[in-house]
Motif scaffolding. Structure first.
Motif, PDB file in Angstrom:
ATOM      1  N   THR A 156       0.875  -1.165   0.000  1.00 10.94           N
ATOM      2  CA  THR A 156       0.000   0.000   0.000  1.00 10.94           C
ATOM      3  C   THR A 156       0.918   1.222   0.000  1.00 10.94           C
ATOM      4  O   THR A 156       2.143   1.083  -0.066  1.00 10.94           O
ATOM      5  CB  THR A 156      -0.898   0.038   1.254  1.00 10.94           C
ATOM      6  N   GLU A 157       0.342   2.371   0.120  1.00 15.01           N
ATOM      7  CA  GLU A 157       1.150   3.593   0.131  1.00 15.01           C
ATOM      8  C   GLU A 157       2.212   3.572   1.231  1.00 15.01           C
ATOM      9  O   GLU A 157       3.355   3.948   1.014  1.00 15.01           O
ATOM     10  CB  GLU A 157       0.235   4.811   0.312  1.00 15.01           C
ATOM     11  N   ARG A 158       1.829   3.095   2.425  1.00 13.97           N
ATOM     12  CA  ARG A 158       2.745   3.149   3.562  1.00 13.97           C
ATOM     13  C   ARG A 158       3.237   1.801   4.052  1.00 13.97           C
ATOM     14  O   ARG A 158       4.094   1.732   4.929  1.00 13.97           O
ATOM     15  CB  ARG A 158       2.063   3.865   4.743  1.00 13.97           C
ATOM     16  N   LEU A 159       2.692   0.710   3.510  1.00 13.37           N
ATOM     17  CA  LEU A 159       2.935  -0.610   4.091  1.00 13.37           C
ATOM     18  C   LEU A 159       3.399  -1.642   3.077  1.00 13.37           C
ATOM     19  O   LEU A 159       3.011  -1.606   1.911  1.00 13.37           O
ATOM     20  CB  LEU A 159       1.654  -1.144   4.739  1.00 13.37           C
ATOM     21  N   ILE A 160       4.180  -2.573   3.577  1.00 11.00           N
ATOM     22  CA  ILE A 160       4.474  -3.817   2.883  1.00 11.00           C
ATOM     23  C   ILE A 160       3.766  -4.903   3.678  1.00 11.00           C
ATOM     24  O   ILE A 160       3.866  -4.951   4.912  1.00 11.00           O
ATOM     25  CB  ILE A 160       5.994  -4.096   2.846  1.00 11.00           C
ATOM     26  N   THR A 190      -6.429  -0.295   8.939  1.00 11.02           N
ATOM     27  CA  THR A 190      -7.451  -0.109   7.911  1.00 11.02           C
ATOM     28  C   THR A 190      -6.822  -0.213   6.526  1.00 11.02           C
ATOM     29  O   THR A 190      -7.328  -0.913   5.638  1.00 11.02           O
ATOM     30  CB  THR A 190      -8.150   1.254   8.090  1.00 11.02           C
ATOM     31  N   GLU A 191      -5.710   0.451   6.331  1.00 12.39           N
ATOM     32  CA  GLU A 191      -5.004   0.448   5.046  1.00 12.39           C
ATOM     33  C   GLU A 191      -4.567  -0.971   4.659  1.00 12.39           C
ATOM     34  O   GLU A 191      -4.787  -1.419   3.519  1.00 12.39           O
ATOM     35  CB  GLU A 191      -3.792   1.371   5.152  1.00 12.39           C
ATOM     36  N   GLY A 192      -3.958  -1.672   5.591  1.00 11.97           N
ATOM     37  CA  GLY A 192      -3.461  -3.014   5.300  1.00 11.97           C
ATOM     38  C   GLY A 192      -4.575  -4.025   5.105  1.00 11.97           C
ATOM     39  O   GLY A 192      -4.527  -4.846   4.173  1.00 11.97           O
TER      40      GLY A 192
END
Length: 182
Positions: free
Chosen positions: A8-12, A115-117
Motif C-alpha cells: 500500500t502507500e505506507r505498508l508492505i 485499515t489500510e493493510g
C-alpha cells in the motif's frame, strides 16, 4: 496463501516467517494488545501460536497471516490474517465463515495502518481467490476493532456465536465490496 507480497502507500504486507517471532512475542505478551484476545501468552504459548500462524499458509489460497511492515523504516507493526472462524475458544470446531483478524503493536494504533493493510488483504482475497464473503467479529467492548471492521467494508450483522460467545458479527460480500472499494 500465496507468496505474493502486497503493498500500500505506507505498508508492505508479506507472509509471516519464523524470523518474525520477535513481533509475535512483542504483541502476544502485551496486556494492552491482548486485552480482548484472551490475555497475554507465555513464551511457550507464543511459540505454539506462531507455529499455528505459519501452518495456516498451507491450508489454501485464502488462508494465512500477512506481516504488516511500515515502509519508511521497516518497522514490523502487526499481522493481518485470514482463517476459519472458530466456534469455541479452543479452536476445535469451526463455523462456515472465513474470518479476517488482526492485531498490532500500540505504536501503530490510531494511525490508519490496520485499515489500510486490511483493505489491501481483502482486495487481494476478493480479486485473486474464489472466496465470496469475508467475516469478522470483535469483543463486545473492543470498539476500536469494530470500527476497523466497518472501515474496511464489513457490515454489522448483529451477533454470531463464535469464540465461545455471542459476539458482534460483520460480513463483506465480494461483489458489493468490490463495487465500493476496488
Amino acid at each position: 496463501m500465496t507468496n505474493r507480497r502486497l503493498e500500500t502507500e505506507r505498508l508492505i504486507l508479506r507472509p509471516i516467517e519464523e524470523a518474525d517471532i520477535d513481533l509475535a512475542l512483542e504483541m502476544n505478551t502485551d496486556p494492552e494488545v491482548t486485552k480482548h484476545l484472551g490475555g497475554p501468552l507465555s513464551v511457550e504459548e507464543n511459540q505454539k501460536r506462531m507455529n499455528k500462524w505459519l501452518n495456516l499458509q498451507k491450508e489454501g489460497p485464502h488462508f494465512g497471516i500477512w506481516l504488516m511492515v511500515r515502509k519508511e523504516d521497516n518497522r514490523k507493526l502487526g499481522t493481518i490474517g485470514m482463517f476459519k472462524m472458530p466456534v469455541d475458544e479452543e479452536e476445535t470446531t469451526f463455523t462456515d465463515y472465513i474470518e479476517i483478524g488482526y492485531r498490532s503493536i500500540p505504536e501503530a494504533w490510531g494511525k490508519g495502518y490496520m485499515t489500510e493493510g486490511a483493505k489491501e488483504v481483502i482486495r487481494y482475497i476478493f480479486t485473486q481467490t474464489e472466496l465470496e464473503e469475508i467475516a469478522g467479529c470483535a469483543d463486545h467492548e473492543n470498539f476500536a476493532s469494530q470500527t476497523v471492521l466497518q472501515k474496511i467494508g464489513l457490515e454489522p450483522k448483529g451477533t454470531f456465536y463464535c469464540y465461545s460467545d455471542d459476539l458482534p458479527f460483520f460480513l463483506a460480500q465480494k461483489d458489493k465490496w468490490l463495487a465500493a472499494y476496488d
